[in-house]
Every structure is written in C-alpha cells, then in structure tokens.
Design a protein around this motif. Structure first.
Motif, PDB file in Angstrom:
ATOM      1  N   GLU A 122     -26.743  29.115 -97.720  1.00  0.00           N
ATOM      2  CA  GLU A 122     -27.309  28.649 -98.447  1.00  0.00           C
ATOM      3  C   GLU A 122     -28.579  29.774 -98.651  1.00  0.00           C
ATOM      4  OE1 GLU A 122     -28.184  24.409 -97.121  1.00  0.00           O
ATOM      5  OE2 GLU A 122     -29.484  24.393 -97.397  1.00  0.00           O
ATOM      6  N   VAL A 123     -28.835  29.709 -96.906  1.00  0.00           N
ATOM      7  CA  VAL A 123     -30.587  30.417 -97.220  1.00  0.00           C
ATOM      8  C   VAL A 123     -30.383  31.856 -97.628  1.00  0.00           C
ATOM      9  CG1 VAL A 123     -31.985  32.073 -95.220  1.00  0.00           C
ATOM     10  CG2 VAL A 123     -30.983  29.830 -94.514  1.00  0.00           C
ATOM     11  N   LEU A 124     -28.813  32.756 -98.133  1.00  0.00           N
ATOM     12  CA  LEU A 124     -29.035  33.824 -99.008  1.00  0.00           C
ATOM     13  C   LEU A 124     -29.523  33.358-100.257  1.00  0.00           C
ATOM     14  CD1 LEU A 124     -28.471  36.924 -98.969  1.00  0.00           C
ATOM     15  CD2 LEU A 124     -26.384  36.054 -99.269  1.00  0.00           C
ATOM     16  N   HIS A 125     -29.055  32.248-100.825  1.00  0.00           N
ATOM     17  CA  HIS A 125     -28.595  31.998-102.400  1.00  0.00           C
ATOM     18  C   HIS A 125     -30.768  31.704-102.522  1.00  0.00           C
ATOM     19  CE1 HIS A 125     -27.758  29.810-105.660  1.00  0.00           C
ATOM     20  NE2 HIS A 125     -28.687  28.382-105.891  1.00  0.00           N
ATOM     21  N   LYS A 126     -30.955  31.130-101.506  1.00  0.00           N
ATOM     22  CA  LYS A 126     -32.570  30.752-101.398  1.00  0.00           C
ATOM     23  C   LYS A 126     -33.758  31.753-101.613  1.00  0.00           C
ATOM     24  CE  LYS A 126     -31.927  25.881-100.043  1.00  0.00           C
ATOM     25  NZ  LYS A 126     -32.319  25.039-101.081  1.00  0.00           N
ATOM     26  N   ILE A 127     -33.267  33.331-100.816  1.00  0.00           N
ATOM     27  CA  ILE A 127     -33.468  34.205-101.235  1.00  0.00           C
ATOM     28  C   ILE A 127     -34.065  34.865-101.477  1.00  0.00           C
ATOM     29  CG2 ILE A 127     -33.829  36.674 -99.354  1.00  0.00           C
ATOM     30  CD1 ILE A 127     -32.871  35.163 -96.887  1.00  0.00           C
ATOM     31  N   ARG A 128     -32.966  34.319-102.415  1.00  0.00           N
ATOM     32  CA  ARG A 128     -32.221  35.435-104.257  1.00  0.00           C
ATOM     33  C   ARG A 128     -33.276  34.389-105.145  1.00  0.00           C
ATOM     34  NH1 ARG A 128     -30.050  40.071-105.540  1.00  0.00           N
ATOM     35  NH2 ARG A 128     -28.368  39.736-106.541  1.00  0.00           N
ATOM     36  N   ASN A 129     -33.179  33.199-105.424  1.00  0.00           N
ATOM     37  CA  ASN A 129     -33.473  32.971-106.130  1.00  0.00           C
ATOM     38  C   ASN A 129     -34.279  31.730-105.534  1.00  0.00           C
ATOM     39  OD1 ASN A 129     -30.792  33.233-108.001  1.00  0.00           O
ATOM     40  ND2 ASN A 129     -29.575  32.492-105.820  1.00  0.00           N
ATOM     41  N   SER A 130     -35.345  31.685-104.956  1.00  0.00           N
ATOM     42  CA  SER A 130     -35.810  30.884-104.159  1.00  0.00           C
ATOM     43  C   SER A 130     -35.733  29.410-103.694  1.00  0.00           C
ATOM     44  CB  SER A 130     -37.363  31.069-104.917  1.00  0.00           C
ATOM     45  OG  SER A 130     -37.685  29.526-104.714  1.00  0.00           O
ATOM     46  N   HIS A 131     -35.711  28.337-103.089  1.00  0.00           N
ATOM     47  CA  HIS A 131     -35.896  26.729-102.611  1.00  0.00           C
ATOM     48  C   HIS A 131     -36.720  26.332-104.267  1.00  0.00           C
ATOM     49  CE1 HIS A 131     -35.216  23.675-100.846  1.00  0.00           C
ATOM     50  NE2 HIS A 131     -36.297  23.026-101.014  1.00  0.00           N
ATOM     51  N   THR A 132     -36.532  25.406-104.544  1.00  0.00           N
ATOM     52  CA  THR A 132     -36.269  24.183-105.766  1.00  0.00           C
ATOM     53  C   THR A 132     -37.901  23.678-105.581  1.00  0.00           C
ATOM     54  OG1 THR A 132     -35.113  22.712-105.461  1.00  0.00           O
ATOM     55  CG2 THR A 132     -34.127  24.346-106.552  1.00  0.00           C
ATOM     56  N   GLY A 133     -38.745  23.196-106.386  1.00  0.00           N
ATOM     57  CA  GLY A 133     -40.134  22.265-106.762  1.00  0.00           C
ATOM     58  C   GLY A 133     -41.389  22.866-105.804  1.00  0.00           C
TER      59      GLY A 133
ATOM     60  N   ALA B   9     -43.502  27.017-104.543  1.00  0.00           N
ATOM     61  CA  ALA B   9     -44.379  28.484-105.289  1.00  0.00           C
ATOM     62  C   ALA B   9     -43.770  28.532-103.598  1.00  0.00           C
ATOM     63  CB  ALA B   9     -45.645  28.280-105.700  1.00  0.00           C
ATOM     64  N   MET B  10     -42.357  28.995-103.811  1.00  0.00           N
ATOM     65  CA  MET B  10     -41.581  30.078-103.183  1.00  0.00           C
ATOM     66  C   MET B  10     -40.873  31.665-103.611  1.00  0.00           C
ATOM     67  SD  MET B  10     -39.016  29.908-100.138  1.00  0.00           S
ATOM     68  CE  MET B  10     -37.208  30.851-100.013  1.00  0.00           C
ATOM     69  N   ILE B  11     -41.211  32.498-102.947  1.00  0.00           N
ATOM     70  CA  ILE B  11     -41.194  33.754-103.757  1.00  0.00           C
ATOM     71  C   ILE B  11     -39.465  33.958-103.843  1.00  0.00           C
ATOM     72  CG2 ILE B  11     -43.393  34.999-103.432  1.00  0.00           C
ATOM     73  CD1 ILE B  11     -41.874  36.116-100.696  1.00  0.00           C
ATOM     74  N   ASN B  12     -39.050  35.234-104.748  1.00  0.00           N
ATOM     75  CA  ASN B  12     -37.980  35.468-104.826  1.00  0.00           C
ATOM     76  C   ASN B  12     -37.029  36.610-104.314  1.00  0.00           C
ATOM     77  OD1 ASN B  12     -36.512  35.491-107.386  1.00  0.00           O
ATOM     78  ND2 ASN B  12     -37.592  33.806-107.871  1.00  0.00           N
ATOM     79  N   PHE B  13     -36.238  37.462-104.098  1.00  0.00           N
ATOM     80  CA  PHE B  13     -35.964  38.469-104.031  1.00  0.00           C
ATOM     81  C   PHE B  13     -35.063  38.926-105.016  1.00  0.00           C
ATOM     82  CE2 PHE B  13     -37.029  40.818 -99.350  1.00  0.00           C
ATOM     83  CZ  PHE B  13     -37.825  39.687 -99.606  1.00  0.00           C
ATOM     84  N   ARG B  14     -35.077  38.531-106.150  1.00  0.00           N
ATOM     85  CA  ARG B  14     -33.842  38.471-107.336  1.00  0.00           C
ATOM     86  C   ARG B  14     -33.742  39.947-107.636  1.00  0.00           C
ATOM     87  NH1 ARG B  14     -28.802  36.956-108.969  1.00  0.00           N
ATOM     88  NH2 ARG B  14     -29.061  35.165-108.239  1.00  0.00           N
ATOM     89  N   ALA B  15     -34.998  40.624-107.918  1.00  0.00           N
ATOM     90  CA  ALA B  15     -35.362  41.460-108.443  1.00  0.00           C
ATOM     91  C   ALA B  15     -35.015  43.194-107.780  1.00  0.00           C
ATOM     92  CB  ALA B  15     -36.881  41.984-109.215  1.00  0.00           C
ATOM     93  N   LEU B  16     -34.773  42.602-106.362  1.00  0.00           N
ATOM     94  CA  LEU B  16     -34.809  43.789-105.389  1.00  0.00           C
ATOM     95  C   LEU B  16     -32.904  43.383-105.420  1.00  0.00           C
ATOM     96  CD1 LEU B  16     -38.055  42.865-102.510  1.00  0.00           C
ATOM     97  CD2 LEU B  16     -38.023  44.494-104.696  1.00  0.00           C
ATOM     98  N   PRO B  17     -33.039  44.770-104.783  1.00  0.00           N
ATOM     99  CA  PRO B  17     -31.528  44.926-104.298  1.00  0.00           C
ATOM    100  C   PRO B  17     -30.856  44.405-103.360  1.00  0.00           C
ATOM    101  CG  PRO B  17     -32.834  46.949-104.074  1.00  0.00           C
ATOM    102  CD  PRO B  17     -33.717  46.366-104.211  1.00  0.00           C
ATOM    103  N   MET B  18     -29.771  43.649-103.142  1.00  0.00           N
ATOM    104  CA  MET B  18     -29.493  42.494-102.916  1.00  0.00           C
ATOM    105  C   MET B  18     -28.962  43.078-100.708  1.00  0.00           C
ATOM    106  SD  MET B  18     -27.143  39.951-101.897  1.00  0.00           S
ATOM    107  CE  MET B  18     -26.049  38.911-103.241  1.00  0.00           C
ATOM    108  N   GLU B  19     -29.427  44.230-100.644  1.00  0.00           N
ATOM    109  CA  GLU B  19     -29.456  44.845 -99.368  1.00  0.00           C
ATOM    110  C   GLU B  19     -31.101  44.216 -98.781  1.00  0.00           C
ATOM    111  OE1 GLU B  19     -28.942  46.959-101.779  1.00  0.00           O
ATOM    112  OE2 GLU B  19     -26.344  46.814-100.858  1.00  0.00           O
ATOM    113  N   ASP B  20     -31.839  44.049 -99.425  1.00  0.00           N
ATOM    114  CA  ASP B  20     -32.859  43.838 -99.215  1.00  0.00           C
ATOM    115  C   ASP B  20     -33.025  41.861 -98.998  1.00  0.00           C
ATOM    116  OD1 ASP B  20     -34.168  46.266 -99.245  1.00  0.00           O
ATOM    117  OD2 ASP B  20     -35.464  46.283-100.996  1.00  0.00           O
ATOM    118  N   ALA B  21     -32.427  41.283 -99.179  1.00  0.00           N
ATOM    119  CA  ALA B  21     -31.356  40.361 -99.068  1.00  0.00           C
ATOM    120  C   ALA B  21     -30.869  40.212 -98.322  1.00  0.00           C
ATOM    121  CB  ALA B  21     -31.154  39.218-100.569  1.00  0.00           C
TER     122      ALA B  21
END
Ligand code: HEC
Ligand code: HEC
Length: 263
Positions: free
Chosen positions: A225-236, A238-250
């Motif tokens: 669940e946390v990996l999903h949120k790191i990659r996509n952000s939490h909903t609703g 203003a949190m950042i996400n790591f989608r544009a960065l390599p999976m290794e970083d997430a």
C-alpha cells in the motif's frame, strides 16, 4: 492573478466549504485547499505527461471520490461478493476488490480483513485501454459519468495497462519483504517526505493517539500500500509522488521508511 481577486475567490471557496462541512459528518469533511493546491490535487495539467497520467490513474484506483473530489457513494458496490470481508462505500474502491498488490485473491487479499475473492488486474496489463474503459462502464463495474468522467476513466485504464508493477519481482525471495536500498532511501526521504512527515515520520498520524499510524507503522504493516502511495501519492491531499523517478528510488524510500519508528 491579482492578489485581491485571489482573495475574493478564496472567500467564495470558504463559503462553499462552510456550507459543505455544515451538512457533512466530521468524518466526511475534506481538507481545504487553497486555489493552487486545489488544482494540484483535483485538477489536471494542460499538457499531461505520462508520469502524471499514470499517477493520477493510480490515485483513482486507490479512492476515486477523494482523488476526483466527487460524492462518496451512499452504499456498497452491488457486485461486491456476499462472502467478502469489506463493506459499505469502500467496496467501490478498485483496491478493495483487486488489492494494493493488484493480485486480488492471488495476493494479500486472499485472506484477512479485506478478503474479496476477486481476481487481480495483473492479467490486464498491456491490454487496449479502450477495452478496460468499456469494461468499467459495463454493469459489473458500473462506474457512471457522474462518478468518473471519460478522461479520468482513461487515466485509470492506462494505470491498469501500463502503470502497474509486479510485486513478486520486488520482493526478497526468502523474507517476502520489499527489496531496496535503505541508505539511498535515507537521502531521498530526508530531502522530500520529511518536509511533511518529519525526519522520524511521526509528524502526521492517520491512526489514533493510542494506535498510531505513521509512515514507519504502515510501511512495515502494509508495504505494498505504501509503495502504491509513493508511486502515485495519497488521494485528496497535496502530496508528491515518485512516478517520474526510477522504481529503485521508490523502493529505497520504502526500505528507509521501514526503519522509522512504528509507535
Ligand atoms: C466490487 C468489486 C470490484 C470493484 C470495486 C472493481 N472491480 Fe474490477 N473486477 C471485479 C470483478 C468481479 C471482475 C471480474 C473478474 C473475473 O473475471 O473473474 C473484475 C475485473 C476487472 C479487470 C479485468 C481483469 C482481467 O484479468 O481480465 C480489470 C482490469 C478491473 N476489474 C479493473 C478495475 C478498476 C480499474 C476498478 C476501479 C475503477 C475496479 N476494477 C473496481 C470487481 C471489482
Ligand atoms: C507536501 C507534503 C507531503 C509530502 C512531501 C509527502 N507527504 Fe505523505 N502525506 C501527506 C499528507 C498531508 C498525508 C495525509 C495524512 C493523513 O491522512 O492524516 C499523507 C499521507 C501519506 C501516507 C498514507 C496515508 C494513509 O492514510 O494511508 C503515506 C504512506 C505517505 N504519506 C507516505 C509519504 C512518503 C513515503 C513520502 C515521500 C516520498 C511522502 N509521503 C511525502 C503529505 C505529504
């Protein structure tokens, strides 16, 4: 925009919010965003990148009404199985039927509080997004235009077809824990996440005082669940996400988060 005009808009927004919070229960009250945050959280860029689109789709998968600022459904999803462990409006969330690991009954939701007995979405990877959209509008899923508009439905369809990751390839074979470099994660965490969550991850608590849910708590209890949120952000929010960065970083942030205090 001129500051005075912005202030006027903010005043209008506040009036609406006041009305909204007057009629809704405290639990349903949404965080207030100023104009800029509102467009970041619920809006879309005029020239969306693939990274933005996939993360936005991932947030719809998580919780579409918080992600899109829509009305929460009043009752459970009609297709939710009678023997499923979930109940109420949450059964309208894609994740509640298909899981944070996207594996449905083959994954973590094979048992426990969120058992749904439903197939995962891993097999839909690479499928034509138009087919996924049609399937989400068909009666089994029953998502209407009022719930998720076409351009938004396309985002979640793209998330399904090219935005999922394969958790089985991100696990340590022996322990089943996510792999990742905690040393690199420390640098990433301290320079990004810490701005809001604090260096020890304890600044934000979405649990209770006695039973806290900090980053350190959830990344140990619910790593996918946390990996999903790191990659996509939490909903609703203003949190950042790591989608544009390599999976290794997430994965590195996740590994470091697991070293933070759980209580
Ligand atoms: C109430 C439970 C429920 C919810 C909520 C739900 N689905 Fe499904 N979904 C199902 C069922 C049932 C199937 C059919 C599975 C089967 O064929 O065995 C399915 C099938 C799918 C499939 C096809 C899987 C395959 O391998 O063919 C995809 C993709 C999918 N859903 C995506 C989504 C997305 C995206 C959302 C949220 C917008 C969502 N689902 C919400 C119950 C749900
Ligand atoms: C701009 C501020 C901000 C930044 C930066 C940020 N977050 Fe968050 N995050 C939030 C807020 C606000 C919440 C909502 C907390 C709540 O519900 O009380 C949240 C929630 C979360 C949640 C889960 C909440 C839940 O209810 O399940 C996780 C996990 C999380 N953040 C992880 C991270 C990680 C990891 C990073 C760094 C990659 C990060 N956040 C960066 C603001 C931020």
């Amino acid at each position: 925009m001129k500051p005075i005009f912005r202030a006027a808009l903010a005043a209008i927004a506040c009036a609406c919010m006041a009305q909204f919070s007057g009629s809704a229960s405290a639990q349903d009250a949404k965080p207030k965003h100023d104009e800029e945050a509102q467009s970041f959280v619920h809006g879309a860029p005029t020239d969306p990148s693939e990274a933005w689109t996939l993360a936005a789709g991932g947030r719809i998968y998580d919780n579409w009404w918080d992600a899109l600022d829509r009305k929460k459904p009043a009752s459970g999803h009609p297709s939710y199985p009678a023997d499923g462990k979930g109940s109420g409006p949450n059964t309208w969330r894609c994740k509640e039927c298909h899981g944070w690991d996207y594996k449905g009954r083959q994954g973590e939701y094979a048992k426990g509080d969120h058992y749904s007995g439903i197939k995962g979405i891993r097999g839909a990877q690479g499928r034509d997004p138009a087919r996924i959209m049609a399937m989400l509008r068909a009666p089994l899923h029953g998502y209407t235009q009022e719930m998720i508009k076409d351009d938004e439905l396309r985002r979640v369809a793209l998330f399904v077809t090219k935005g999922q990751h394969d958790v089985d390839r991100l696990k340590d074979k022996k322990t089943g824990n996510p792999v990742g470099s905690s040393a690199r994660g420390r640098a990433l965490y301290q320079t990004t996440c810490a701005a809001c969550h604090g260096f020890d991850g304890k600044l934000l608590n979405w649990g209770s005082k006695d039973d806290p849910a900090f980053i350190g708590t959830d990344s140990n209890k619910f790593p996918w669940e946390v990996l999903h949120k790191i990659r996509n952000s939490h909903t609703g929010i203003a949190m950042i996400n790591f989608r544009a960065l390599p999976m290794e970083d997430a994965l590195a942030v996740l590994a470091y988060s697991r070293t933070l205090p759980r209580k």
